[in-house]
Every structure is written in C-alpha cells, then in structure tokens.
Motif scaffolding. Structure first.
Motif, PDB file in Angstrom:
ATOM      1  N   SER A 232       0.837  -1.193   0.000  1.00 22.67           N
ATOM      2  CA  SER A 232       0.000   0.000   0.000  1.00 22.67           C
ATOM      3  C   SER A 232       0.875   1.248   0.000  1.00 22.67           C
ATOM      4  O   SER A 232       1.869   1.329   0.727  1.00 22.67           O
ATOM      5  N   HIS A 233       0.491   2.213  -0.817  1.00 19.30           N
ATOM      6  CA  HIS A 233       1.206   3.486  -0.879  1.00 19.30           C
ATOM      7  C   HIS A 233       0.427   4.590  -0.171  1.00 19.30           C
ATOM      8  O   HIS A 233       0.706   5.768  -0.360  1.00 19.30           O
ATOM      9  N   ALA A 234      -0.552   4.196   0.663  1.00 19.90           N
ATOM     10  CA  ALA A 234      -1.388   5.199   1.320  1.00 19.90           C
ATOM     11  C   ALA A 234      -0.585   6.089   2.266  1.00 19.90           C
ATOM     12  O   ALA A 234      -0.925   7.253   2.467  1.00 19.90           O
ATOM     13  N   GLY A 235       0.491   5.543   2.854  1.00 19.25           N
ATOM     14  CA  GLY A 235       1.274   6.325   3.804  1.00 19.25           C
ATOM     15  C   GLY A 235       2.409   7.112   3.173  1.00 19.25           C
ATOM     16  O   GLY A 235       3.159   7.791   3.884  1.00 19.25           O
ATOM     17  N   GLU A 236       2.549   7.037   1.854  1.00 24.00           N
ATOM     18  CA  GLU A 236       3.638   7.744   1.189  1.00 24.00           C
ATOM     19  C   GLU A 236       3.140   9.097   0.671  1.00 24.00           C
ATOM     20  O   GLU A 236       2.080   9.187   0.071  1.00 24.00           O
ATOM     21  N   TRP A 237       3.937  10.141   0.925  1.00 19.21           N
ATOM     22  CA  TRP A 237       3.604  11.472   0.432  1.00 19.21           C
ATOM     23  C   TRP A 237       4.865  12.325   0.485  1.00 19.21           C
ATOM     24  O   TRP A 237       5.885  11.939   1.061  1.00 19.21           O
ATOM     25  N   TRP A 238       4.819  13.458  -0.142  1.00 18.60           N
ATOM     26  CA  TRP A 238       5.950  14.373  -0.079  1.00 18.60           C
ATOM     27  C   TRP A 238       5.439  15.798   0.035  1.00 18.60           C
ATOM     28  O   TRP A 238       4.328  16.124  -0.384  1.00 18.60           O
ATOM     29  N   ALA A 239       6.264  16.647   0.624  1.00 16.52           N
ATOM     30  CA  ALA A 239       5.869  18.026   0.842  1.00 16.52           C
ATOM     31  C   ALA A 239       6.147  18.861  -0.393  1.00 16.52           C
ATOM     32  O   ALA A 239       7.113  18.628  -1.122  1.00 16.52           O
ATOM     33  N   CYS A 240       5.262  19.812  -0.651  1.00 21.64           N
ATOM     34  CA  CYS A 240       5.440  20.721  -1.783  1.00 21.64           C
ATOM     35  C   CYS A 240       6.547  21.712  -1.457  1.00 21.64           C
ATOM     36  O   CYS A 240       6.595  22.288  -0.362  1.00 21.64           O
TER      37      CYS A 240
END
Length: 246
Positions: A232-240
C-alpha cells in the motif's frame, strides 16, 4: 460503406459479468436491469483490485489475545479479499475460537434475525498446542426489511430492500497454499521473467494470524505466520517545495 455490426458483435462475450444495461425511452425497467447495472460496476472493481493491487491485509486487522479464555480481539483494519472484495473491519471484534465461525453484521427489523432462545454453540475446545489460523472472508447480508406491497395473503411478509457489506471470521485447521510462497521467503512478491497469469484464487480466505491454545484456554498469537500483506502506498507522500531559481 461496410457494415461492421455483425463482425463486432461476434467478438463480444456473452458473460453477464461484462454486460451493462442500455436504457432507452419508454423502456420497461425491471429489478434485474437495476441489479445488473450494480453488478457490472462491482465486478469491474473486483477485477481491478485483484489484478492491479493483489489481495491480503492492507492495514490493521491485528490479532491480540482476549481477556477471556479462548478469545482473541481483532483490531480495526482493511483487507482485500482473494476475489477483489473490500473487507472493512471498522471496530474491534472479539472472537471465540471454539465457535469456529462468526459472521459480523448489524441485525434488526422484521422478521427477527435470530431465535432469542438460541445461543452460539461452541465446538469442543482445541487441544493444547493445536495450531489454528484466524481468517476472514467477505460476506454480504440482507438489510432494511420492508413490508411487502403485494396483494392477497402474502401482504404482511417482509422483503429486504438493501444488501449490507460484512465479513465472516473463522478458524482454519491449516494454512492455505495461497499464503505460502514457493521460495520460502516471507517478504515481497514472487518474481519471475514469465508473464503474469490471471489465475482466479481457489478459496476466499485471508489469514490474519496463527494461534496456539494453552491448557487453560490462553492463546498465543503469531501475527506474521501465514499472513500476506498488500503493498500500500497510502502512507507515502511528499511536501510541496518552491522551485529554486537557477
């Protein structure tokens, strides 16, 4: 101009799973037409989940020993079933392994959902050290009964107006082959240079944990034994970040 209708029609399959209603003016709509529209969307979603995301535990659904003998508590979680169904465990569920199976649903309405004099019947307690596998599978249940509007003697009967998604928790005596990797590794998917095969799973279960019973009814839980996870990639994110002027 060549008419391609016949040639195009000959390429179409006849499976109901790939059909959807085509509505037109003054058409007589039946319950089968409306249900077919829902089935078409649901079957497409199942195929998408199964073939693009895989199946197994997405998040949560951790099994802990319960406070009472022979019981475990399953935490809230989200699971994709082998056939692509979504299983949402939205509250902690206490499960007595001696019951073998427990359907989870909301009940009520007419007629009564169960005989009030009847209780769940437990099987004989597992022997000491016996390994059991707590598993879950998708299930659906009729809901929201309404009085039938028909005429005659059957006018007081109930007809269910909804389907409610749910699930069934059971214990299995052995780990299904679908949960065991051929190379004996416990992480990642099986990698091969061969093209993937669109095989349909042979059983509906997703194992959550293995439990072993003690003499006093205490249960030892092994979370990672015979448990498969979905990436799952639900917990992956990056800041703008603002672009830097060169």
């Amino acid at each position: 101009m060549t008419d391609t209708t016949d040639s195009a029609t000959s390429l179409k399959g006849t499976s109901r799973a790939f059909e959807r209603p085509r509505y037109f003016p003054r058409q007589l709509i039946t319950p089968d037409d409306m249900n077919l529209a829902q089935d078409y969307v649901r079957n497409r979603m199942r195929r998408h989940n199964r073939l693009l995301h895989g199946w197994g535990v997405v998040c949560g659904a951790i099994v802990h020993p319960g406070k009472d003998p022979w019981t475990v508590v399953i935490s809230p979680g989200f699971v994709l079933g082998p056939y692509g169904d979504e299983i949402s465990i939205d509250h902690p569920v206490t499960f007595d392994v001696r019951l073998r199976c427990k359907p989870v649903q909301e009940s009520g309405g007419c007629p009564p959902s169960a005989d009030p004099w009847c209780n769940d019947v437990a099987d004989p307690a597992p022997t000491e050290g016996q390994a059991l596998f707590v598993a879950v599978r998708y299930a659906e249940f009729p809901a929201r009964p309404v009085r039938s509007s028909g005429c005659g003697c059957g006018g007081d009967e109930c007809e269910y107006s909804r389907w409610r998604d749910g699930y069934e928790i059971c214990v299995l005596d052995e780990c299904p082959p679908s949960h065991v990797r051929a190379d004996g590794q416990g992480e990642g998917g099986s990698r091969s240079n061969k093209p993937p095969v669109c095989e349909c799973p042979t059983d509906p279960w997703v194992v959550l944990a293995r439990v072993a019973a003690g003499r006093d009814g205490s249960l030892t839980v092994e979370t990672c034994a015979c448990r498969r996870h979905v990436v799952s990639h639900a917990g992956e994110w990056w800041a703008c970040q603002e672009a830097q002027d060169g």
